[in-house]
Scaffold this active site. Structure first.
Site, PDB file in Angstrom:
ATOM      1  N   TYR A 142       0.862  -1.304   0.047  1.00  0.00           N
ATOM      2  CA  TYR A 142       0.095   0.029  -0.107  1.00  0.00           C
ATOM      3  C   TYR A 142       0.956   1.298   0.015  1.00  0.00           C
ATOM      4  CZ  TYR A 142      -4.928  -1.869   0.800  1.00  0.00           C
ATOM      5  OH  TYR A 142      -5.776  -2.529   0.501  1.00  0.00           O
ATOM      6  N   LYS A 193       3.226 -15.375   1.684  1.00  0.00           N
ATOM      7  CA  LYS A 193       3.355 -16.103   0.630  1.00  0.00           C
ATOM      8  C   LYS A 193       5.064 -16.214   0.638  1.00  0.00           C
ATOM      9  CE  LYS A 193       1.426 -17.208  -2.754  1.00  0.00           C
ATOM     10  NZ  LYS A 193       1.025 -18.636  -3.120  1.00  0.00           N
ATOM     11  N   ASP A 226      -2.871 -17.969   0.482  1.00  0.00           N
ATOM     12  CA  ASP A 226      -3.913 -18.470  -0.491  1.00  0.00           C
ATOM     13  C   ASP A 226      -4.392 -19.591   0.251  1.00  0.00           C
ATOM     14  OD1 ASP A 226      -1.450 -19.959  -0.817  1.00  0.00           O
ATOM     15  OD2 ASP A 226      -1.686 -20.318  -2.889  1.00  0.00           O
ATOM     16  N   ASP A 250      -6.160  -7.140   3.818  1.00  0.00           N
ATOM     17  CA  ASP A 250      -7.376  -6.486   3.487  1.00  0.00           C
ATOM     18  C   ASP A 250      -8.551  -7.606   2.795  1.00  0.00           C
ATOM     19  OD1 ASP A 250      -8.864  -4.585   2.265  1.00  0.00           O
ATOM     20  OD2 ASP A 250      -8.031  -4.502   0.387  1.00  0.00           O
ATOM     21  N   ASP A 254     -11.894  -9.296   4.642  1.00  0.00           N
ATOM     22  CA  ASP A 254     -13.121  -9.267   4.002  1.00  0.00           C
ATOM     23  C   ASP A 254     -13.808 -10.785   3.698  1.00  0.00           C
ATOM     24  OD1 ASP A 254     -13.351  -6.427   3.519  1.00  0.00           O
ATOM     25  OD2 ASP A 254     -13.866  -6.837   1.456  1.00  0.00           O
TER      26      ASP A 254
HETATM   27  C1  IPM Z   1     -10.399  -1.430   4.117  1.00  0.00           C
HETATM   28  C2  IPM Z   1     -10.724  -0.810   2.910  1.00  0.00           C
HETATM   29  C3  IPM Z   1      -9.553   0.296   2.372  1.00  0.00           C
HETATM   30  C4  IPM Z   1      -8.324  -0.580   2.360  1.00  0.00           C
HETATM   31  C5  IPM Z   1      -9.821   1.066   1.506  1.00  0.00           C
HETATM   32  C6  IPM Z   1     -11.090   2.083   1.761  1.00  0.00           C
HETATM   33  C7  IPM Z   1      -8.608   2.226   1.115  1.00  0.00           C
HETATM   34  O1  IPM Z   1     -11.041  -1.764   1.720  1.00  0.00           O
HETATM   35  O2  IPM Z   1     -10.230  -0.812   5.080  1.00  0.00           O
HETATM   36  O3  IPM Z   1     -10.331  -2.686   4.135  1.00  0.00           O
HETATM   37  O4  IPM Z   1      -7.921  -1.032   1.075  1.00  0.00           O
HETATM   38  O5  IPM Z   1      -7.654  -0.492   3.384  1.00  0.00           O
HETATM   39 MG    MG Z   2     -10.815  -3.506   2.478  1.00  0.00          MG
END
Ligand code: IPM
Ligand code: MG
Length: 369
Positions: A142, A193, A226, A250, A254
């Site tokens: 990032y 990885k 993975d 990230d 999710d």
């Molecule tokens: C998260 C989001 C952020 C990220 C974005 C909005 C910059 O997806 O906090 O998970 O990628 O970190």
């Molecule tokens: Mg995210």
């Protein structure tokens, strides 16, 4: 005695409407538990861009550096999709993470009993699920240099990002994962990885070093990211704490979030190193985004944002009992079958609005006295 301070940044999309409910909850703690906070509200993301042409101003960052905790709603929206990268709403959030040095991002994925059959996985796989993902938040791909889009030698272009981690960056986030594990089931699984990336090899070695030298009592395992993703959907309950880098974190967070049934339920905390008083710089935000498709319709679930405030009570204000009180109130509301539209389980269920959900949680809080 000075009141602890909170900077509230509602942001974009459903951010402001869910944050309104959090403000009601904060007020409840003042009136009923004698817990008063010094609150300032400010702009971030597209909201800041509309007014100032930047996704966060220097003044707002300066305020964020001063307060005891920042509460953020959400940033971004289709209106801002074509903006230059440097002023996109997301840059406001990334700047806050970087300038406050919030390297440890805690993303719990907990399955509420009342919602166990709501997951896309079988109920028995997720009932009682309680994992904590610790995502490195201020380094890796990032932020690594070089980055950018350039002309290449063949008349085309090349897009570049750099994955880069130092010993110190890996060790400090590993420590925060081991510390958390000690208060939970005492197990950490580290994901990278190492089979294809040098930064992954270093990650594995440094996490192992921190374990061997400082936390030998915690059980440590390593997994390729993975395979980790696969295991998360195969048998999520095998995990306690997962520690991983910025990009894998990230994605994996999710995935883990969705196991629990709804993104609308999950809070997060982003923490820095503790200062001389033992308090870390901190930012709390729901995992869900700005959800522009439902903005302003009273459909948003405020629970993730309210649970983010519960995390603030726990990690910034040392009010463990009050954090539990708030989490308990949310449990009670869900057990009664009160649901926002994202949590409809049956045809005959009637959804309540964002404000109704706030009402129900305040009522449950009253009931906890
Ligand atoms: C998260 C989001 C952020 C990220 C974005 C909005 C910059 O997806 O906090 O998970 O990628 O970190
Ligand atoms: Mg995210």
């Amino acid at each position: 005695m000075t009141k602890p301070s909170i900077l509230i940044l509602p942001g974009d999309g459903i951010g402001p409407e869910v944050m309104d409910q959090v403000i009601r909850v904060i007020d409840w703690f003042g009136s009923n538990r004698n817990l008063y906070f010094d609150i300032t509200t400010d702009l971030v993301g597209g909201a800041a861009y509309d007014k100032f042409g930047v996704p966060i101003t220097d003044e707002t960052v300066a305020k964020a550096l001063k307060v005891d905790a920042v509460l953020l709603g959400a940033v971004g929206g289709p209106k801002y999709d074509n903006l230059d990268f440097s002023v996109k709403p997301e840059r406001g959030l990334l700047r806050l993470r970087k300038e406050l040095d919030l390297f440890s991002n805690l993303r719990p994925a907990q399955c509420f009993d009342a919602l166990a059959d709501f997951s896309s996985l079988k109920k028995e796989l997720v009932a009682g699920l309680d994992i904590m993902i610790v995502r490195e938040l201020t380094s890796g791909i990032y932020f690594g240099e070089p980055r950018g889009i350039q002309e290449d030698n063949e008349g085309g272009r090349v897009g570049i990002n750099t994955q880069r981690y130092t010993t110190n960056e890996i060790r400090r986030v590993a420590r925060s994962a081991f510390e958390l594990a000690r208060k939970r089931d005492n197990r950490v699984c580290s994901m990278e990885k190492a089979n294809v990336m040098e930064s992954g090899i270093l990650w594995r070695e440094e996490v192992q070093w921190v374990h061997d030298n400082e936390y030998p009592d915690v059980e440590l395992s390593h997994m390729y990211a993975d395979a980790g993703g696969m295991q998360l959907v195969r048998a999520p309950k095998q995990f306690d704490v997962i520690v991983t880098d910025n990009l894998f974190g990230d994605m994996l967070s999710d995935v883990a979030a969705m196991l629990t049934g709804s993104l609308g339920m999950l809070p997060s905390a982003s923490l820095g190193l503790p200062d001389e008083n033992g308090k870390p710089k901190a930012l709390y935000e729901p995992v869900h985004g700005s959800a522009p498709d439902i903005e302003g319709q009273g459909k948003a679930n405020p629970i993730a944002c309210i649970l983010s405030f519960a995390m603030a009570l726990r990690y910034s204000f040392n009010e463990l009992d009050e954090a539990k009180r708030l989490e308990g109130a949310i449990d009670a509301v869900l057990a009664k079958g009160i649901r926002t539209p994202d949590l409809m389980q049956a045809e005959d269920m009637k959804p309540v609005s964002t404000t109704d959900m706030g009402d129900a949680i305040l009522e449950a809080l009253d009931g906890s006295l």
